[in-house]
Write a protein that holds these residues in place. Structure first.
Motif, PDB file in Angstrom:
ATOM      1  N   TYR A  14       0.831  -1.204   0.000  1.00  0.00           N
ATOM      2  CA  TYR A  14       0.000   0.000   0.000  1.00  0.00           C
ATOM      3  C   TYR A  14       0.864   1.253   0.000  1.00  0.00           C
ATOM      4  O   TYR A  14       0.644   2.179  -0.788  1.00  0.00           O
ATOM      5  N   PHE A  15       1.883   1.262   0.846  1.00  0.00           N
ATOM      6  CA  PHE A  15       2.723   2.460   0.918  1.00  0.00           C
ATOM      7  C   PHE A  15       3.628   2.616  -0.300  1.00  0.00           C
ATOM      8  O   PHE A  15       4.119   3.704  -0.569  1.00  0.00           O
ATOM      9  N   ARG A  16       3.791   1.536  -1.048  1.00  0.00           N
ATOM     10  CA  ARG A  16       4.539   1.661  -2.305  1.00  0.00           C
ATOM     11  C   ARG A  16       3.608   2.069  -3.453  1.00  0.00           C
ATOM     12  O   ARG A  16       4.056   2.238  -4.577  1.00  0.00           O
ATOM     13  N   GLY A  17       2.346   2.168  -3.171  1.00  0.00           N
ATOM     14  CA  GLY A  17       1.384   2.534  -4.220  1.00  0.00           C
ATOM     15  C   GLY A  17       1.104   1.396  -5.182  1.00  0.00           C
ATOM     16  O   GLY A  17       0.830   1.625  -6.359  1.00  0.00           O
TER      17      GLY A  17
ATOM     18  N   THR B   8      -1.008  -1.494  -4.320  1.00  0.00           N
ATOM     19  CA  THR B   8      -2.177  -2.327  -4.033  1.00  0.00           C
ATOM     20  C   THR B   8      -3.297  -2.065  -5.028  1.00  0.00           C
ATOM     21  O   THR B   8      -3.404  -0.971  -5.588  1.00  0.00           O
ATOM     22  N   SER B   9      -4.113  -3.105  -5.240  1.00  0.00           N
ATOM     23  CA  SER B   9      -5.300  -2.947  -6.085  1.00  0.00           C
ATOM     24  C   SER B   9      -6.446  -2.432  -5.212  1.00  0.00           C
ATOM     25  O   SER B   9      -6.336  -2.421  -3.985  1.00  0.00           O
ATOM     26  N   ILE B  10      -7.527  -2.051  -5.871  1.00  0.00           N
ATOM     27  CA  ILE B  10      -8.701  -1.579  -5.120  1.00  0.00           C
ATOM     28  C   ILE B  10      -9.194  -2.677  -4.174  1.00  0.00           C
ATOM     29  O   ILE B  10      -9.527  -2.408  -3.009  1.00  0.00           O
TER      30      ILE B  10
ATOM     31  N   GLU C 280      -7.001  -2.842  -1.207  1.00  0.00           N
ATOM     32  CA  GLU C 280      -7.212  -1.677  -0.339  1.00  0.00           C
ATOM     33  C   GLU C 280      -8.499  -1.829   0.462  1.00  0.00           C
ATOM     34  O   GLU C 280      -8.574  -1.408   1.620  1.00  0.00           O
ATOM     35  N   ASN C 281      -9.499  -2.442  -0.157  1.00  0.00           N
ATOM     36  CA  ASN C 281     -10.735  -2.709   0.578  1.00  0.00           C
ATOM     37  C   ASN C 281     -10.505  -3.706   1.708  1.00  0.00           C
ATOM     38  O   ASN C 281     -11.111  -3.604   2.777  1.00  0.00           O
TER      39      ASN C 281
END
Lengths: 148, 172
Positions: free
Chosen positions: A13-16, A18-20, A23-24
């Motif tokens: 996530y912090f690397r940008g 993750t998929s939606i 993230e959910n």
């Protein structure tokens, strides 16, 4: 197990990356009551995202653009009308000016005589016309004789 | 193309008008200014009416308009011809604002995000709150997907840093 997965997802996530869907998953985890203590610090961020999504636009939308168009139209129309009146008046004025210069005689006396000549010519022609009317009078007379 | 009537138009914008408002608020911060901007954008969209069919994705188009409109607003404000706005005298607070005030740690997150550079603010809004796919964000931002991931990563890490700080200070 699950905690491992969450930690991995967080890193992604912090690397940008993750998929939606992922993230959910994080969102679900952090809104659940059993968040691991060392991850507590991330709770507010995910809590905020969920909350922020609920903000709504409550104002009316002023869709009256048609009216605005009409005011422009009436302004345009009155400009056209004013222009019309203006040009009409202008040309009238010009014409009057030209009328003053009309005619080929410089001396008013000569002009008067010529006008008289023209008028008498006209009246002699009219008299010819009237003579023929006399015949019609004749018809009337004989008609009166017959139909008493 | 066909001319939409007002009802059709309202139906068209209903799915995304809140997103327009939230994006405007992310940039302009003041609720009132964001409402004005939203109205402005939606009226502009309405005036395009029959040409809207040409944009196959009206929502992305509206979001792009919003971004550009608000960035322009900020630019002209910075240039000095600012209307000194009612920002701080805002009396009517939408319910979620109230919740934010009541909840300290969530309010902190908002403050941190609102201090990010404009581009990062936009991207974090579009991704973490509105959950757009990277392709859509790329279209709205007019950037490539890699650049968006980089900016997003940077924004998220900044937020994390602040969160860790506030957490260890015991505020959160």
């Amino acid at each position: 197990m699950e905690l491992d997965r969450i930690e991995n997802l967080l890193e992604k996530y912090f690397r940008g990356e993750t998929s939606i869907a992922e993230e959910n998953e994080l969102q679900d985890y952090f809104s659940s009551p059993n968040v691991a203590q060392h991850l507590e610090q991330y709770k507010p961020a995910f809590g905020y995202f969920a909350l922020a999504k609920g903000q709504k636009f409550e104002q009316k939308i002023p869709l009256k653009s048609k009216k605005r168009n009409r005011t422009w139209l009436s302004i345009a129309a009155s400009i056209v009308v004013l222009l019309g009146i203006g040009t009409y008046g202008y040309f009238n004025y010009e014409n009057e000016n030209q009328n003053l210069n009309l005619g080929t005689y410089d001396d008013p006396e000569v002009a008067f005589r010529e006008t008289q000549k023209a008028l008498s010519m006209l009246s002699s022609q009219v008299n010819v016309g009237i003579e023929s009317v006399q015949y019609i009078q004749e018809y009337d007379n004989s008609k009166d004789l017959i139909f008493k | 193309m066909l001319f939409m009537n007002q009802n059709e138009f309202v139906k068209l914008i209903t799915p995304f008008k809140d997103k327009v408002f939230r994006l405007a608020k992310r940039l302009l911060v003041s609720t009132e200014e964001a409402e004005d901007a939203t109205q402005e954008v939606l009226v502009k969209l309405w005036s395009r009416n029959s040409s809207l069919d040409d944009y196959n994705n009206v929502e992305a188009f509206a979001m792009t308009m919003t971004k550009n409109f608000c960035l322009d607003q900020l630019k002209s404000k910075r240039a000095g011809n600012l209307q000194i706005v009612h920002t701080n005298f805002d009396n009517k607070e939408p319910s979620s604002d109230k919740i934010l005030e009541d909840n300290d740690s969530l309010g902190w997150v908002e403050k941190i995000i609102d201090q990010l550079p404009e581009q990062q603010r936009l991207i974090i809004q579009l991704r973490d709150i509105e959950q757009y796919e990277f392709g859509e964000i790329a279209k709205i931002m007019d950037m490539n997907e890699t650049a968006i991931r980089v900016a997003l990563s940077r924004a998220r890490k900044t937020v994390r840093e602040f969160m860790i700080k506030t957490h260890s200070y015991g505020i959160g």
